[in-house]
Design a protein around this motif. Sequence first.
Motif, PDB file in Angstrom:
ATOM      1  N   ALA A  17      28.909  24.101  -5.691  1.00 15.37           N
ATOM      2  CA  ALA A  17      30.125  23.590  -5.050  1.00 15.37           C
ATOM      3  C   ALA A  17      31.163  24.701  -4.998  1.00 15.37           C
ATOM      4  CB  ALA A  17      30.650  22.391  -5.847  1.00 15.37           C
ATOM      5  N   GLN A  18      32.347  24.335  -4.635  1.00 21.76           N
ATOM      6  CA  GLN A  18      33.498  25.232  -4.582  1.00 21.76           C
ATOM      7  C   GLN A  18      33.133  26.507  -3.828  1.00 21.76           C
ATOM      8  OE1 GLN A  18      34.471  24.870  -8.765  1.00 21.76           O
ATOM      9  NE2 GLN A  18      36.000  23.324  -8.255  1.00 21.76           N
ATOM     10  N   GLY A  19      33.222  27.684  -4.424  1.00 25.97           N
ATOM     11  CA  GLY A  19      32.942  28.930  -3.699  1.00 25.97           C
ATOM     12  C   GLY A  19      31.495  29.361  -3.710  1.00 25.97           C
ATOM     13  N   GLY A  20      30.652  28.663  -4.459  1.00 25.30           N
ATOM     14  CA  GLY A  20      29.229  28.980  -4.494  1.00 25.30           C
ATOM     15  C   GLY A  20      28.879  30.207  -5.315  1.00 25.30           C
ATOM     16  N   GLY A  21      29.761  30.653  -6.189  1.00 20.91           N
ATOM     17  CA  GLY A  21      29.513  31.865  -6.971  1.00 20.91           C
ATOM     18  C   GLY A  21      28.329  31.768  -7.902  1.00 20.91           C
ATOM     19  N   GLY A  56      27.631  20.329 -13.682  1.00 23.33           N
ATOM     20  CA  GLY A  56      28.454  19.412 -12.899  1.00 23.33           C
ATOM     21  C   GLY A  56      27.731  18.751 -11.737  1.00 23.33           C
ATOM     22  N   ILE A  57      26.618  19.317 -11.285  1.00 23.68           N
ATOM     23  CA  ILE A  57      25.898  18.686 -10.166  1.00 23.68           C
ATOM     24  C   ILE A  57      25.297  17.347 -10.571  1.00 23.68           C
ATOM     25  CG2 ILE A  57      25.465  20.879  -8.995  1.00 23.68           C
ATOM     26  CD1 ILE A  57      22.514  20.701  -9.951  1.00 23.68           C
ATOM     27  N   ALA A  58      25.209  17.095 -11.870  1.00 24.63           N
ATOM     28  CA  ALA A  58      24.655  15.824 -12.355  1.00 24.63           C
ATOM     29  C   ALA A  58      25.736  14.891 -12.899  1.00 24.63           C
ATOM     30  CB  ALA A  58      23.611  16.096 -13.430  1.00 24.63           C
ATOM     31  N   ILE A  59      27.008  15.212 -12.645  1.00 22.05           N
ATOM     32  CA  ILE A  59      28.123  14.400 -13.142  1.00 22.05           C
ATOM     33  C   ILE A  59      28.979  13.960 -11.954  1.00 22.05           C
ATOM     34  CG2 ILE A  59      30.162  14.340 -14.621  1.00 22.05           C
ATOM     35  CD1 ILE A  59      28.850  16.606 -16.276  1.00 22.05           C
ATOM     36  N   ALA A  60      29.003  12.672 -11.700  1.00 18.70           N
ATOM     37  CA  ALA A  60      29.787  12.140 -10.572  1.00 18.70           C
ATOM     38  C   ALA A  60      31.252  12.542 -10.698  1.00 18.70           C
ATOM     39  CB  ALA A  60      29.664  10.620 -10.524  1.00 18.70           C
ATOM     40  N   ASP A  61      31.832  12.904  -9.582  1.00 21.18           N
ATOM     41  CA  ASP A  61      33.250  13.277  -9.448  1.00 21.18           C
ATOM     42  C   ASP A  61      33.599  14.601 -10.105  1.00 21.18           C
ATOM     43  OD1 ASP A  61      33.640  10.902  -8.033  1.00 21.18           O
ATOM     44  OD2 ASP A  61      34.130   9.799  -9.860  1.00 21.18           O
ATOM     45  N   SER A  62      32.616  15.361 -10.541  1.00 23.80           N
ATOM     46  CA  SER A  62      32.910  16.651 -11.160  1.00 23.80           C
ATOM     47  C   SER A  62      33.166  17.710 -10.096  1.00 23.80           C
ATOM     48  CB  SER A  62      31.766  17.077 -12.081  1.00 23.80           C
ATOM     49  OG  SER A  62      30.627  17.381 -11.324  1.00 23.80           O
ATOM     50  N   MET A  63      33.447  18.907 -10.568  1.00 22.74           N
ATOM     51  CA  MET A  63      33.704  20.063  -9.715  1.00 22.74           C
ATOM     52  C   MET A  63      34.823  19.755  -8.718  1.00 22.74           C
ATOM     53  SD  MET A  63      29.786  21.430  -9.555  1.00 22.74           S
ATOM     54  CE  MET A  63      30.083  23.185  -9.461  1.00 22.74           C
ATOM     55  N   ASN A  64      35.926  19.284  -9.285  1.00 23.49           N
ATOM     56  CA  ASN A  64      37.112  18.910  -8.502  1.00 23.49           C
ATOM     57  C   ASN A  64      36.822  17.828  -7.470  1.00 23.49           C
ATOM     58  OD1 ASN A  64      39.031  20.510  -9.812  1.00 23.49           O
ATOM     59  ND2 ASN A  64      38.402  22.317  -8.648  1.00 23.49           N
ATOM     60  N   GLY A  65      35.892  16.945  -7.788  1.00 19.20           N
ATOM     61  CA  GLY A  65      35.582  15.831  -6.905  1.00 19.20           C
ATOM     62  C   GLY A  65      34.555  16.139  -5.836  1.00 19.20           C
ATOM     63  N   GLU A  66      34.001  17.337  -5.833  1.00 17.18           N
ATOM     64  CA  GLU A  66      33.031  17.700  -4.793  1.00 17.18           C
ATOM     65  C   GLU A  66      31.655  17.073  -5.012  1.00 17.18           C
ATOM     66  OE1 GLU A  66      32.804  21.683  -3.315  1.00 17.18           O
ATOM     67  OE2 GLU A  66      34.890  22.074  -3.817  1.00 17.18           O
ATOM     68  N   ILE A  67      31.375  16.624  -6.236  1.00 13.73           N
ATOM     69  CA  ILE A  67      30.086  15.973  -6.503  1.00 13.73           C
ATOM     70  C   ILE A  67      30.306  14.462  -6.446  1.00 13.73           C
ATOM     71  CG2 ILE A  67      28.207  15.659  -8.153  1.00 13.73           C
ATOM     72  CD1 ILE A  67      28.352  18.486  -6.950  1.00 13.73           C
ATOM     73  N   ASN A 122      30.080  22.301   0.248  1.00 14.19           N
ATOM     74  CA  ASN A 122      30.982  22.714   1.321  1.00 14.19           C
ATOM     75  C   ASN A 122      30.403  23.953   1.997  1.00 14.19           C
ATOM     76  OD1 ASN A 122      31.997  25.209  -0.006  1.00 14.19           O
ATOM     77  ND2 ASN A 122      32.762  23.740  -1.508  1.00 14.19           N
ATOM     78  N   ASN A 123      30.981  24.334   3.123  1.00 16.75           N
ATOM     79  CA  ASN A 123      30.451  25.466   3.895  1.00 16.75           C
ATOM     80  C   ASN A 123      30.519  26.789   3.145  1.00 16.75           C
ATOM     81  OD1 ASN A 123      29.757  23.879   6.096  1.00 16.75           O
ATOM     82  ND2 ASN A 123      31.754  24.115   7.066  1.00 16.75           N
ATOM     83  N   ALA A 124      31.579  27.012   2.361  1.00 17.95           N
ATOM     84  CA  ALA A 124      31.716  28.275   1.629  1.00 17.95           C
ATOM     85  C   ALA A 124      30.594  28.438   0.610  1.00 17.95           C
ATOM     86  CB  ALA A 124      33.076  28.346   0.946  1.00 17.95           C
ATOM     87  N   ALA A 125      30.290  27.382  -0.124  1.00 20.90           N
ATOM     88  CA  ALA A 125      29.219  27.439  -1.117  1.00 20.90           C
ATOM     89  C   ALA A 125      27.870  27.686  -0.441  1.00 20.90           C
ATOM     90  CB  ALA A 125      29.179  26.155  -1.941  1.00 20.90           C
ATOM     91  N   THR A 126      27.625  26.995   0.645  1.00 23.75           N
ATOM     92  CA  THR A 126      26.361  27.163   1.368  1.00 23.75           C
ATOM     93  C   THR A 126      26.237  28.585   1.907  1.00 23.75           C
ATOM     94  OG1 THR A 126      26.400  24.834   1.994  1.00 23.75           O
ATOM     95  CG2 THR A 126      24.921  26.262   3.240  1.00 23.75           C
ATOM     96  N   ALA A 127      27.288  29.105   2.505  1.00 26.69           N
ATOM     97  CA  ALA A 127      27.261  30.459   3.077  1.00 26.69           C
ATOM     98  C   ALA A 127      27.006  31.510   2.007  1.00 26.69           C
ATOM     99  CB  ALA A 127      28.569  30.742   3.802  1.00 26.69           C
ATOM    100  N   ALA A 128      27.623  31.357   0.850  1.00 29.55           N
ATOM    101  CA  ALA A 128      27.430  32.323  -0.237  1.00 29.55           C
ATOM    102  C   ALA A 128      25.972  32.354  -0.679  1.00 29.55           C
ATOM    103  CB  ALA A 128      28.338  31.983  -1.414  1.00 29.55           C
ATOM    104  N   MET A 129      25.365  31.188  -0.796  1.00 30.53           N
ATOM    105  CA  MET A 129      23.973  31.126  -1.247  1.00 30.53           C
ATOM    106  C   MET A 129      23.012  31.614  -0.167  1.00 30.53           C
ATOM    107  SD  MET A 129      23.832  27.706  -3.633  1.00 30.53           S
ATOM    108  CE  MET A 129      24.619  26.565  -2.473  1.00 30.53           C
ATOM    109  N   MET A 130      23.332  31.347   1.079  1.00 25.51           N
ATOM    110  CA  MET A 130      22.498  31.814   2.185  1.00 25.51           C
ATOM    111  C   MET A 130      22.529  33.349   2.239  1.00 25.51           C
ATOM    112  SD  MET A 130      20.546  30.305   4.280  1.00 25.51           S
ATOM    113  CE  MET A 130      19.459  30.961   5.505  1.00 25.51           C
TER     114      MET A 130
END
Length: 140
Positions: A12-16, A77-88, A40-48
Amino acid sequence: MKQSPRILVIDAQGGGIGKQLVSLIRREIPEAAVTAVGTNNAATAAMMKAGADTAATGENAVVVNCRKADYIVGPVGIAIADSMNGEISPAMALAVAQAPAKRLLIPFNQCDNYIVGASEVPMGSLVGLAVEELVKMIKG
C-alpha cells in the motif's frame, strides 16, 4: 515439469516494501511468476518498476489474486482490516487471511498496529529475512 511458484506481493501507500520484495524475489527466485498488487497506483507502479511480471491495483485485484497465489508476501498490515491508513479494506484482509497460499508477513509498526520486537530490526533486514524464508519454502 514443475510449475513456477506463483508469488503475490501486496503493498500500500508508496509501495516501498513491495518494491524491495519484488526486487529481491526477482534476484533470488528468477523462475517465480511474480504478481504485484497495490492498493493504489503509486504502490503498483513501484512494484512493477522493480520487476513484477504482472500488476494490478485495488480491492478486487487483491481478492482475485489471493485465490491464485501459492505464496503471499507483504507487510503484516495486508492481513489487518483498515490498516495502512485505511488502504486495506476488510475484504482485502479477509482475502489474504483466507487464501490457500502460504503467507509471509513482515512485521511493521505503523498505523496503530504495534508488533512487539519489530522496531529492533531494520526494514531492509526484515525484507531480506522474508525472502530467505520464501526461498527455503520453495526450494526446500
